[in-house]
Design a protein around this motif. Structure first.
Motif, mmCIF file in Angstrom:
data_model
loop_
_atom_site.group_PDB
_atom_site.id
_atom_site.type_symbol
_atom_site.label_atom_id
_atom_site.label_comp_id
_atom_site.label_asym_id
_atom_site.label_seq_id
_atom_site.Cartn_x
_atom_site.Cartn_y
_atom_site.Cartn_z
ATOM 1 N N VAL A 184 85.963 18.012 44.551
ATOM 2 C CA VAL A 184 86.118 17.743 43.251
ATOM 3 C C VAL A 184 85.898 16.363 42.792
ATOM 4 O O VAL A 184 86.712 15.600 43.330
ATOM 5 C CB VAL A 184 87.062 18.434 42.623
ATOM 6 N N LEU A 185 85.201 15.953 42.135
ATOM 7 C CA LEU A 185 84.863 14.566 41.433
ATOM 8 C C LEU A 185 86.085 14.291 40.737
ATOM 9 O O LEU A 185 85.977 14.528 39.453
ATOM 10 C CB LEU A 185 83.523 14.403 40.934
ATOM 11 N N SER A 198 81.926 26.066 41.683
ATOM 12 C CA SER A 198 83.516 25.619 41.943
ATOM 13 C C SER A 198 83.955 26.354 43.105
ATOM 14 O O SER A 198 85.155 25.905 43.429
ATOM 15 C CB SER A 198 83.933 25.912 40.359
ATOM 16 N N ALA A 199 83.579 27.601 43.290
ATOM 17 C CA ALA A 199 84.365 28.506 44.263
ATOM 18 C C ALA A 199 83.301 28.888 44.919
ATOM 19 O O ALA A 199 82.652 29.967 44.524
ATOM 20 C CB ALA A 199 85.304 29.355 43.580
ATOM 21 N N PRO A 200 82.904 28.969 46.339
ATOM 22 C CA PRO A 200 81.936 29.689 47.106
ATOM 23 C C PRO A 200 82.331 31.012 47.156
ATOM 24 O O PRO A 200 83.544 31.457 47.017
ATOM 25 C CB PRO A 200 82.080 28.777 48.365
ATOM 26 N N ALA A 201 81.347 31.895 47.394
ATOM 27 C CA ALA A 201 81.701 33.332 47.270
ATOM 28 C C ALA A 201 82.440 33.655 48.960
ATOM 29 O O ALA A 201 82.103 33.204 49.750
ATOM 30 C CB ALA A 201 80.141 34.242 47.391
ATOM 31 N N GLU A 240 89.036 27.698 42.884
ATOM 32 C CA GLU A 240 88.837 27.533 41.588
ATOM 33 C C GLU A 240 90.046 27.545 40.629
ATOM 34 O O GLU A 240 90.673 28.533 40.905
ATOM 35 C CB GLU A 240 87.865 28.624 41.153
ATOM 36 N N GLY A 241 89.977 26.583 39.858
ATOM 37 C CA GLY A 241 90.998 26.450 38.986
ATOM 38 C C GLY A 241 92.075 25.764 39.516
ATOM 39 O O GLY A 241 93.322 25.712 39.153
ATOM 40 N N ALA A 242 92.193 25.196 40.718
ATOM 41 C CA ALA A 242 93.072 24.444 41.384
ATOM 42 C C ALA A 242 93.280 22.951 40.632
ATOM 43 O O ALA A 242 92.759 22.820 39.631
ATOM 44 C CB ALA A 242 92.724 24.242 42.844
#
Length: 342
Positions: A43-44, A77-80, A163-165
């Motif tokens: 995450v940037l 944002s979240a790999p499968a 995702e959402g972290a």
């Protein structure tokens, strides 16, 4: 990496992408085996004064000079997930909080401050899911005052890699001198395979309470009334033990909290003289069967980065890492709140 129609690598990120998950390639002067580039995914969290800060899944913050960028793009944002139960970070954060609750809590906007007399960091820290309802500096001042009034160091729970972290919050805390003190991982997996691995139930005793024998095996010594309240609290709590240890304690123990579709495992410990005999697997299998009977279908647990034996066992049982879990301690809060990552 993004490649233009002319076959050139391109940088397709800007400062407007702060907060997004990115993949970048940057030039390095000296690399192993003559490599000239290095890749960073995370995450940037900032892009200031010609320097990018990227937080990896592990929570590590990487500095990349803008002048060294040769390619970059925003990535999902979240790999499968290829296996295991699908779940977002917030769902797991709330489930794990209910499985290890404080004895005292107070809301600060959408943050929850919890205390339990210093028994473990998880029960004595802030769960920052959402907006505290005030500027961050004011919120952190309030947090420090709340814990100081209870004679406790101030901790904020954070997570990275899902995702959402909270990569942005991690970066802001570290900018303000908060120290990332402990990192563990939360792993998830399907519950039924755990139940199947133990074979026929034999020797594992389940109880709703942690008796003196169970506590004698538990690695945190001197467990008092507050700790017992934490251990015994949760939606549906079960304790497991295998009699026959070498020091008047069970050969193995474990704890499981059933909460809807989730079963959370903790305190799986084995007498050092009885390890590598399948006792930990037997304990988890017995607890998993009980959780299945109560309607659970998915499992979670926490494991520290340096616990190679536990990580290998959990992989065999079908678990995989979901996100990294951290505790940030306030500057000048030197006394640890209990032991262990929880």
């Amino acid at each position: 990496m993004e490649i233009s129609a002319a076959g050139r690598l391109e940088v397709r990120i800007t400062t407007a992408d702060v907060g997004k998950r990115v993949s970048v390639r940057s030039l390095i002067e000296h690399g192993p085996s003559g490599e000239k580039f290095t890749d960073t995914v995370g995450v940037l969290t900032s892009w200031d004064n010609g320097v990018l800060r990227i937080t990896r899944k592990s929570g590590e913050s990487v500095r990349v000079a803008e002048s060294t960028l040769v390619a970059g793009k925003v990535v999902p944002s979240a790999p499968a997930r290829r296996r295991g139960p699908a779940a977002g970070y917030e769902e797991l954060a709330r489930v794990s909080a209910r499985a290890w609750p404080p004895v005292e809590s107070e809301r600060l906007g959408e943050w929850e401050l919890g205390a339990a007399g210093g028994f473990t960091r998880r029960a004595n820290s802030v769960l920052p899911l959402g907006d505290p309802g005030m500027p961050l500096d004011d919120a952190l001042t309030a947090v420090r005052g709340w814990y100081a009034a209870r004679g406790l160091p101030a901790y904020v729970q954070t997570a990275t890699g899902a995702e959402g972290a909270q990569e942005l919050l991690c970066a802001e805390l570290e900018r303000r001198g908060w120290v990332r003190e402990v990192t563990a991982e939360l792993w998830t997996g399907p519950l039924a395979p755990v139940a199947d691995r133990g074979g026929e139930p034999s020797g594992v005793v389940l109880s709703r309470e942690a008796d003196e024998a169970w506590l004698a095996r538990y690695r945190r010594k001197g467990v008092g009334e507050v700790a017992l309240r934490v251990l015994g609290s949760g939606p549906s709590v079960w304790f497991a033990s295998v009699p026959g240890g070498t020091d008047d304690a069970p050969a193995a123990i474990g704890r499981c909290v059933v909460d809807g579709r989730w079963a959370g495992f903790a305190a799986v410990e084995v007498d050092p003289a009885r390890r590598r005999r399948g006792l930990a697997t037997a304990v988890m299998a017995a607890l998993a069967r009980r959780a299945l009977d109560e309607g659970a279908s998915a499992a979670w647990l926490q494991v520290e980065e340096d616990n190679a034996g536990a990580r290998a066992m959990y992989r065999r049982l079908g678990f995989a890492a979901h996100h990294a879990y951290h505790h940030h301690r306030a500057p000048e809060s030197s006394a640890p709140a209990g032991d262990g990552a929880l």
